[in-house]
Design an enzyme around this catalytic site. Structure first.
Site, PDB file in Angstrom:
ATOM      1  N   THR A   1     -13.715  37.221 -33.172  1.00  0.00           N
ATOM      2  CA  THR A   1     -14.632  36.647 -32.116  1.00  0.00           C
ATOM      3  C   THR A   1     -16.176  35.789 -32.980  1.00  0.00           C
ATOM      4  OG1 THR A   1     -16.233  38.758 -31.971  1.00  0.00           O
ATOM      5  CG2 THR A   1     -14.195  38.315 -30.792  1.00  0.00           C
ATOM      6  N   HIS A   2     -16.828  34.356 -32.592  1.00  0.00           N
ATOM      7  CA  HIS A   2     -17.424  34.088 -33.447  1.00  0.00           C
ATOM      8  C   HIS A   2     -17.089  33.525 -34.588  1.00  0.00           C
ATOM      9  CE1 HIS A   2     -20.287  35.914 -30.274  1.00  0.00           C
ATOM     10  NE2 HIS A   2     -19.133  37.123 -29.793  1.00  0.00           N
TER      11      HIS A   2
ATOM     12  N   ASN B   1      -4.293  16.412 -45.867  1.00  0.00           N
ATOM     13  CA  ASN B   1      -4.334  16.379 -44.871  1.00  0.00           C
ATOM     14  C   ASN B   1      -4.156  16.690 -43.720  1.00  0.00           C
ATOM     15  OD1 ASN B   1      -7.477  15.513 -45.917  1.00  0.00           O
ATOM     16  ND2 ASN B   1      -6.710  13.525 -45.872  1.00  0.00           N
TER      17      ASN B   1
ATOM     18  N   GLN C   1      -6.240   0.496  -7.577  1.00  0.00           N
ATOM     19  CA  GLN C   1      -5.758   0.502  -8.813  1.00  0.00           C
ATOM     20  C   GLN C   1      -6.058   0.817 -10.241  1.00  0.00           C
ATOM     21  OE1 GLN C   1      -4.932  -4.196  -8.917  1.00  0.00           O
ATOM     22  NE2 GLN C   1      -5.355  -4.434 -10.684  1.00  0.00           N
TER      23      GLN C   1
ATOM     24  N   SER D   1      -4.752  10.579 -48.308  1.00  0.00           N
ATOM     25  CA  SER D   1      -6.667   9.524 -48.335  1.00  0.00           C
ATOM     26  C   SER D   1      -6.079   8.386 -49.396  1.00  0.00           C
ATOM     27  CB  SER D   1      -7.408  10.710 -49.646  1.00  0.00           C
ATOM     28  OG  SER D   1      -8.650   9.471 -49.930  1.00  0.00           O
TER      29      SER D   1
ATOM     30  N   LYS E   1      -3.865   3.452 -12.690  1.00  0.00           N
ATOM     31  CA  LYS E   1      -2.167   3.872 -13.740  1.00  0.00           C
ATOM     32  C   LYS E   1      -2.845   3.644 -14.901  1.00  0.00           C
ATOM     33  CE  LYS E   1      -0.494   1.365  -9.433  1.00  0.00           C
ATOM     34  NZ  LYS E   1      -1.840   1.006  -9.146  1.00  0.00           N
TER      35      LYS E   1
ATOM     36  N   ASN F   1       0.670  -1.490   0.095  1.00  0.00           N
ATOM     37  CA  ASN F   1      -0.078   0.209  -0.159  1.00  0.00           C
ATOM     38  C   ASN F   1       0.591   1.060  -0.340  1.00  0.00           C
ATOM     39  OD1 ASN F   1      -1.673  -1.788   0.042  1.00  0.00           O
ATOM     40  ND2 ASN F   1      -2.943  -1.075   2.092  1.00  0.00           N
TER      41      ASN F   1
ATOM     42  N   LYS G   1      -5.443  14.398 -51.732  1.00  0.00           N
ATOM     43  CA  LYS G   1      -6.357  14.738 -50.431  1.00  0.00           C
ATOM     44  C   LYS G   1      -4.710  14.962 -50.225  1.00  0.00           C
ATOM     45  CE  LYS G   1      -9.179  15.978 -48.398  1.00  0.00           C
ATOM     46  NZ  LYS G   1     -10.005  14.767 -47.034  1.00  0.00           N
TER      47      LYS G   1
END
Lengths: 462, 462, 462, 462
Positions: A154-155, A284, A321, A276, A324, A109, A282
């Site tokens: 903004t937005h 990406n 336990q 792709s 982890k 422990n 493509k």
């Protein structure tokens, strides 16, 4: 040398055994476990609980084990449940009966609490390094493209012209806070739990301070029950990680946006783009997308451990336990995400013309606020100026003109993007001189973030 | 004086209006909003953007508004969307055109960031007070029942004898860490965002430092884009809150367990227990159960905001409006949970006899580790001692005897619970002298936690 | 045969490569990938896009690959990023140029959607088997101990006497709902996405129906963009899993409580209990604790994927790669948790005497409601009866008497636990005849849950 | 008539009282509570537990209370803790002693389970209506703009040309699945818990079937302990809500993107856009942003309740009180979000020219896959075609030419966007005929979704 010996009649049920084994993942704590055991054993010797010969044998055995772990030759035994029993069993194979004295005045422990704190210490240091490196890359990029202008949003609507450098430094601010959070968490976790035993300490005359100094902890844990029941140091690491991951997701989102055909603000070289399987044309931004997506699992790990801890009575319960795997994955994911997004930041090539064109686009009227403020400077109340400029905006849109055209030559603020930027000459503003100063200040703050002297070996990757 | 005037033709769709109004909950920031506006207006005056008369009118108007808010007589207008527009509108009703100058060099984006930081500052102070009061109650309880013995548990199985005081102090440790976390979060949040404007600052000659000093912030935010896009200070408050709430759920779980007929470790007086609508005999620990359950919503609020922030590009997005309700509820819930669990802790009456009987219960053999350690002291390797005692345990269980009986008179450690406790005489251990020292130390650490001088009024309750 | 060939100049950055590889975990989909490719290739042949010889070569090659995967001899290549490219590359090694035709009219976007649906289909079937087996074990236990009496609890305070069988059947109800949820999720997921291509379908003359029939899906996905962008079928599986995991945590909590010294309601044989490394006497219910704790990670995985999906525009984004590890771990954890808790249920031995004593304990007065209801039967309004019995309870507690003693001989309901149980003779009640009927009904409902004919091979364990 | 009377000496601690009151939010269940009580009382009368006069008095009293609740004149009493005690207390004020018989054979534990199920039933019906209305708006939009072409995106990079209608129908698919999820959840929740009492039923001769029929439930709950301990019906509603909210966030994200200056795919009329307090030119898609952000709180509520339920032993625990506020807010948020995004969808005006230009943009080469597939049709293996077209793409980019130019006149597929769309003529594909059929099919599926006959009144808004 099973702990079932003596007390138990039957073998453990296979499903419960499978559920309770942790050696498949806590093997990663092997180095920490050996480090803790070395300090513990030396203390036992100093406290006359090990003879010189026993200590010497244990020391030699543990060092061999450390080497086996590092070389990948350690013979893990799945039946020996966890890393602690694996190490002890291996030690017994090497040095015989004396190995049976290593666990004196110790329980798994307090031992696992120690190992996990050692891991968090190392992990924190490495994550902080990754944050610093990313911040440095952003600062470097800001400096190299200090003069570039793009719209602030903004937005996701174009708002006002801003320097690219100023925009990149906004992300640096987030990272500086992240550094502080990880540092605070590490300070709070900097306590040695060994000597707390199963939950009440031990009746044997051990020296907790000796072990603490040996392992480089700042303090001793102050209560044995808490020491074995507490996982705050994991929760706080994961909470800091979740906030950092969300920051990275925001930066990643912008890189995804900026590299679209529509924005076209940055070009990603082939080294940070993927293709792709079906569409030959493509290219990406997978790295950025993955970093954005990775925030999910890190939030999930935090939630997972909070759920585990909820409602647990003291002291140690086996539910712990579950601390982890989420922690390990959080660390690995952060380390990799930081590196991947840094590579992307370093590689991406701003398209100065596209950025500037967006800031200047007549239809976006990003200078409307400058125009209103110029009216304020002439004594018009801001609300009135806002209303008047709003009406101009509407007229311009209706007539297909620019704001400058409808505002007329008496309102130069409506037309000059660079002057507007230069006028944001206040702390935190986007005026070029302020941004140059902010770059220097950010560098200094990064450097000032206390260096973390390594006190233990680096955390491995799973 | 709507911000739609000038620019917009049509009224807002009712569903979007209903979704976007925040006055039903951000009214709670009224005091903060006025405080920020007073500092801002005074600065505008100093910066010659308001005349003395204008500043005086605004000051008087805002002070009247503050009073109306405090007295509950402020006429909230749902159509004025949020608290900022409500205050400005009310100010216009009071002082006329000059009100239109208050918003000079300011946006709701930096204004709401300010208001929310003021709230978090007050909320943090109050939560810390609640934590301190609960910790003090636990320490007080520990001191009053310093001699009581009960079993410490691991896996909810009786493990080793321990002092009740030691057990209660374990919870104090958690709370001391919580104090640190809230303090660190508050330090990091201690920045004044005003002057960041909509996202790039302002072109008007304002003095951010003046406002900062006036409002008692430690620093200015360093980047205008970050200042309006950042909600780390809410996230970090909520993360600290989630960990605290989980701590409270653990304490609550123990109170629920301890007050069962089966444990019978504490008696809850009627003042902290409730009845059943159907079963006349019932006396239930509802307070503890509710505190345990409340951890769920606090974890939920943290998750909610992390989800909101994930993947948002810079700078301000309207999604950020989702920062408030979860924060307010987190604060209210914590304040109430801390008070309720403290009342329960203060009221609960330990049953010394039941506790001691559990620790001494022959079938539980809580001294087995002491017995093994006494063999270690005689030179038996711990693993071997563990095995031998394990066999004795099995024999005792089989023969229906106590561990002392099968161990024989040469093994006094098997029978003496108090001696076992006294032998845990190491830092963090449960020996009475250590626990007395720990009580004193906990008191000192609580006192050392830096006092938070109130810099603003107390946060109201919703 | 890399998809970078042709289009890309540079190698991928190592950090991004490490982040984007999925072969370390999606190798688990190998069997599904081969199964899908076989159906796809046969359809290509039928559609004249593969010659008979090509189809024959591909078929043979894929079958060899399937065997290699099953035998563990498949040579995984980490550079080939994912399982799809690994299989295609291996096929090319085996059959040469014809392998280059397998990806005709297909993208990894629809391919991975297919593989994952095949996995979810298998996983659902296996989880449902595990639920059924656990429910059967609970029913079996209920039947074997049909006469045992223990207290039902509310607020963890003794409430009313109840049959153990009735209590165990409460958990069966939860499991029956879980079965329904997984079945509904599987029905909704029962759609074949192949033929959706990268996102808009394909221009080649393929036959989606052929593939659907071959793979045993109920329907075709109805929109190509949705088919590659959708992960509802994973989210819904994980949501059902989270609710199931919470159910298991409740059952586990009761086993932890019941096996304490304080409750003593069940004895756990050695086969389902574990020991302590330090305390020789300990016997811990680790299996139940672990199952309880495992609920955390499953909730975490659900949150993780919800966070990933939030705010993603159509159609496929690389963030979707985050769908797999959480799903796999959810399935593995559920399968193991179901088995472990079933073993524990099967092994635990009820202590009839301890249970009955708790129900009869005079201080708990579990018959108070029966007494009040007997007064109602004599015409006393329930509220008044509740008040009067409440007063009797208080008197009994004050005088240290039983409720029967203070109620007097005219109130037999106060004293007879078994009669009280028998009187709960209504649907859902705990009367013995009702419980016997409920056992039979539960068995029938379990059997009626539609059998899942395996349409594909069983899911491997990681 | 407090339930504390008789049994309890002291008043409840104020903090615990404040924590445990629920009348501030469960007042919303007033109508449900009265409805349940009416059915329960009538049954008591039929079972001879109420006289005709008592039943008549109770009926009249409850109907008056229902009217008071509807009119907003009900005198809520905060000290009476919850809605159930408020109604009972009010009834006693109206009809005197007979009110004390209403709670016969009933506990708040089964009563609140009933009220909440009635709420979920109404809420589900209303959410489904909202989903249907949004789906209908999307279908309507798809039909009106059936011929519009835009690029489909993967990785937010232009992928292939697609019909706008096809794109909008992808969102309809998500909504159809959502309808199914809510319907399944409602079917599973369609059980009447009344008669389960506090946890074991009742000893009085009641008729559960009578109540079930009266309230229109499909089944009785089958186990009394489960009936009061279960909140699956809330969890499942919230899980379905979380997935729906994530769907809405995806649609919202696209509207945010499409209304940027950069994409310019849709114009938002003033009725669904908002302004800035500082920047006069701004027009922001706040409705879409808010809907996107609202997904966070809904995910948070789900997590909150899962956390609450984790590890709770049977049967009722007070933690369950935490089920309501999250549920109510989830429903309100969904109802409003569905309406707001529907208004936005209905109002937004596609810019056909911008969309088509993006699909045709030579630099985006969205026909590359068509070109490769045309080579496949001529017998080139797909991998080889992919490589060759990739090389053409690179050449075109290098030379600043279109793909059609470098591919040459023999490769018409490289240049004709509409022909490419038409060739996706397979189920789920984007060919115009397929999309027209899909529109019709979607309409039919929406209509086929079983109509929900209202069995109770509509849920109020808080």
């Amino acid at each position: 040398m099973s702990i079932r010996e003596g007390r138990f009649d039957e073998d453990l049920d296979p499903a419960i055994l499978a559920l309770s084994q942790s050696i498949s993942f806590d093997r990663r704590l092997g180095g920490d476990d050996v480090e803790g055991s070395l300090a513990h054993a030396e203390m036992l010797h100093v406290a006359d609980l090990l003879s010189a010969a026993e200590w010497e044998a244990i020391r030699r055995g543990l060092e061999e084990i450390r080497e086996e772990l590092e070389r990948g030759t350690f013979p893990f035994d799945e039946r020996a449940e966890d890393i602690h029993m694996n190490v002890e069993k291996r030690l017994a194979e090497k040095i015989g009966a004396a190995a049976g004295k290593l666990h004196t005045a110790r329980s798994r422990n307090d031992q696992v609490a120690l190992d996990l704190r050692l891991f968090v210490r190392r992990a924190t240091r490495e994550v902080k390094d990754g944050i610093r490196a990313l911040a440095a890359a952003l600062i470097e990029k800001a400096e190299r493209h200090a003069e570039l202008v793009l719209p602030a949003y903004t937005h996701l609507q174009r708002a006002q012209p801003v320097l690219l450098a100023h925009h990149l430094l906004a992300h640096v601010e987030m990272l500086l806070r992240d550094l502080g959070r990880f540092a605070d968490a590490a300070d709070r976790a900097d306590e040695c739990p060994l000597g707390s035993g199963a939950c009440t300490g031990t009746g044997l005359p051990i020296d907790r301070e000796f072990v603490r100094r040996k392992l480089g902890f700042a303090r001793l844990t102050a209560n044995s029950l808490d020491a074995v029941a507490d996982r705050d140091f994991v929760l706080e690491f994961e909470a800091a990680a979740a906030i950092l991951a969300v920051h990275l997701s925001r930066l990643a989102e912008e890189i995804v946006l900026w590299s679209t055909a529509e924005f076209g603000f940055v070009r990603l070289p082939d080294s940070v783009a993927t293709g792709s399987s079906m569409m030959p044309q493509k290219k990406n931004p997978d790295g950025a997308e993955l970093v954005r997506g990775k925030s999910g699992r890190i939030v999930g790990h935090l939630v997972g451990l909070l759920t585990v801890m909820k409602g647990l009575p003291l002291s140690y319960n086996r539910d712990l336990q579950e601390d982890k795997e989420g922690l390990f994955d959080t660390f690995d994911t952060l380390a990799l995400s930081l590196a991947a997004i840094r590579s992307t930041v370093e590689a991406m090539e701003p398209d100065a013309a596209r950025m500037r064109a967006a800031a200047l686009d007549p239809a976006s009227m990003t200078t409307a606020t400058d125009l209103a403020e110029s009216m304020v400077a002439r004594g018009v109340p801001f609300r009135e100026a806002h209303r008047q400029v709003g009406a101009l905006v509407r007229r311009a849109l209706g007539e297909g003109k620019s704001l400058g055209e409808v505002a007329g030559p008496d309102a130069p603020a409506a037309g000059d993007v660079d002057a507007g930027i230069a006028r944001k000459d206040l702390p935190g503003g986007t005026a070029p001189s302020r941004v140059r100063a902010a770059i220097a200040a950010a560098r200094a703050r990064l450097a000032a973030e206390k260096g973390d002297e390594p006190r233990t070996a680096e955390p491995d990757r799973a």
